[in-house]
Write a protein that holds these residues in place. Structure first.
Motif, PDB file in Angstrom:
ATOM      1  N   GLU A   1      36.297  49.300  42.111  1.00 10.89           N
ATOM      2  CA  GLU A   1      35.407  49.893  40.423  1.00 10.89           C
ATOM      3  C   GLU A   1      35.906  48.392  40.873  1.00 10.89           C
ATOM      4  O   GLU A   1      34.432  47.801  40.254  1.00 10.89           O
ATOM      5  N   TRP A   2      36.955  47.855  40.150  1.00  8.83           N
ATOM      6  CA  TRP A   2      37.119  47.064  39.251  1.00  8.83           C
ATOM      7  C   TRP A   2      36.945  45.739  39.376  1.00  8.83           C
ATOM      8  O   TRP A   2      35.705  45.216  39.742  1.00  8.83           O
ATOM      9  N   LEU A   3      37.110  45.750  41.604  1.00  7.45           N
ATOM     10  CA  LEU A   3      36.933  44.366  41.700  1.00  7.45           C
ATOM     11  C   LEU A   3      35.499  43.742  41.730  1.00  7.45           C
ATOM     12  O   LEU A   3      34.572  43.134  42.166  1.00  7.45           O
ATOM     13  N   SER A   4      34.510  45.206  42.398  1.00  5.21           N
ATOM     14  CA  SER A   4      33.395  45.308  43.075  1.00  5.21           C
ATOM     15  C   SER A   4      32.160  45.142  42.126  1.00  5.21           C
ATOM     16  O   SER A   4      31.512  43.580  41.152  1.00  5.21           O
ATOM     17  N   ASN A   5      32.719  45.263  40.448  1.00  8.65           N
ATOM     18  CA  ASN A   5      32.278  45.237  38.848  1.00  8.65           C
ATOM     19  C   ASN A   5      32.521  43.444  38.361  1.00  8.65           C
ATOM     20  O   ASN A   5      31.690  42.087  38.584  1.00  8.65           O
ATOM     21  N   ALA A   6      33.761  42.666  39.113  1.00  9.13           N
ATOM     22  CA  ALA A   6      34.417  41.383  38.863  1.00  9.13           C
ATOM     23  C   ALA A   6      33.557  40.451  39.492  1.00  9.13           C
ATOM     24  O   ALA A   6      33.355  39.158  39.128  1.00  9.13           O
ATOM     25  N   LEU A   7      33.561  41.044  40.623  1.00  8.29           N
ATOM     26  CA  LEU A   7      32.567  40.126  41.967  1.00  8.29           C
ATOM     27  C   LEU A   7      31.172  40.137  41.900  1.00  8.29           C
ATOM     28  O   LEU A   7      30.433  39.374  42.306  1.00  8.29           O
ATOM     29  N   GLY A   8      30.705  40.879  41.487  1.00  6.32           N
ATOM     30  CA  GLY A   8      29.247  41.493  41.865  1.00  6.32           C
ATOM     31  C   GLY A   8      29.000  42.517  42.626  1.00  6.32           C
ATOM     32  O   GLY A   8      27.600  41.787  43.221  1.00  6.32           O
ATOM     33  N   LEU A   9      29.338  42.534  44.056  1.00 11.47           N
ATOM     34  CA  LEU A   9      28.718  43.279  44.707  1.00 11.47           C
ATOM     35  C   LEU A   9      29.993  43.867  45.764  1.00 11.47           C
ATOM     36  O   LEU A   9      31.473  44.059  45.258  1.00 11.47           O
ATOM     37  N   THR A  10      29.399  44.509  46.518  1.00 12.52           N
ATOM     38  CA  THR A  10      30.581  46.472  47.223  1.00 12.52           C
ATOM     39  C   THR A  10      31.846  45.130  47.646  1.00 12.52           C
ATOM     40  O   THR A  10      31.494  44.735  48.591  1.00 12.52           O
TER      41      THR A  10
END
Length: 278
Positions: free
Chosen positions: A110-119
């Motif tokens: 979730e953190w990484l998807s939020n940080a990069l703006g993609l799943t």
């Protein structure tokens, strides 16, 4: 010549950690590229397609590391352990390989998807996984982590200095993401090396490293060079066939401990070195 810098990149294509010493292991420096991000199709991700990964910084922590976003103070630091457990698994495609991986935490996804703006998903390579270095160039049966193809990447500081004399704006070594940086010796002298030793570890320089568009990404801003630098300049004098060469892909003959300041000793040189465009 001495070992000037040691770097690991715990998550492939994210920020690195500069070390003063490191153990070598079967797949390279300990903890190097044992994690990778994959997309919704379980394909590995890098800055080639997602330059914003450069903004995810990595700092050492107890038995793991902390992730932060260089431009998003709203994202609190995320702790990632150096290893995980096989509670959730999947197959990861990296180049021509498909390997078994262990999923990281849902919080990390979730953190990484939020940080990069993609799943995306975070995946770990366990010691049970076998991913071989190119067999036709590596009869010793060496293994590699989620690195592109080899356990170690070696670059001489003199080689970067030479490149920077040809650029309008100098670049830093982080554009090339090496593990081993040495000082001393002529620019691109490492092209000629075959066997060499650092500390008590013996290495083999297998072949030059072909560089890609990722070298054009500024690691501080995640912006690509509009002029395609430094790759464009490198291509003018470091081209073999259709590849632009910078650094050496390396394997090791034994495991040991490397320390910054260790002597670098050339044991043998290559019988032939590919012709470079001058």
């Amino acid at each position: 010549m001495i070992l000037q810098d040691l770097y690991i990149y715990p998550i492939k294509s994210l920020g690195g950690i500069r070390l003063t010493e490191s153990e070598t292991a079967a797949r390279g420096l300990r903890h190097d590229r044992r994690w990778v991000l994959v997309d919704a199709h379980n394909q590995f991700m890098t800055q080639r397609q997602t330059p914003a990964m450069a903004l995810l910084r990595v700092a050492p922590a107890y038995n793991g590391f902390l992730l932060t976003h260089a431009q998003r103070p709203d994202l609190l630091p995320l702790y990632i352990p150096f290893e995980t457990t096989p509670e959730r698994t999947l197959f990861v495609t990296i180049w021509d390989d498909m390997v078994f991986g262990w999923r990281g935490s849902r919080e990390a996804d979730e953190w990484l998807s939020n940080a990069l703006g993609l799943t995306c998903k975070l995946v770990f390579m366990s010691d049970m996984v076998r991913r071989d270095v190119e067999p036709e160039l590596n009869p010793e049966g060496q293994l590699v982590s989620f690195a592109d193809g080899y356990p170690f990447l070696l670059i001489g500081q003199s080689s970067l200095n030479d490149l920077n004399t040809r650029l309008a704006e100098p670049v830093s070594m982080d554009r090339f993401r090496p593990n081993l940086v040495f000082s001393g010796g002529p620019a691109f002298g490492e092209d000629t090396w075959e066997q060499f030793r650092i500390g008590n570890v013996t290495f083999r320089a297998v072949r030059s490293c072909g560089r890609c568009v990722m070298t054009t990404v500024d690691q501080q801003t995640a912006q690509k060079s509009p002029a395609g630098e430094p790759l464009r300049t490198l291509a003018s004098y470091r081209t073999v066939g259709r590849k632009v060469m910078f650094g050496q892909n390396v394997t090791s003959a034994n495991q040991g401990l490397l320390r910054v300041g260790d002597a670098v000793e050339i044991l043998s040189v290559k019988a032939e070195v590919g012709e470079l465009v001058k």
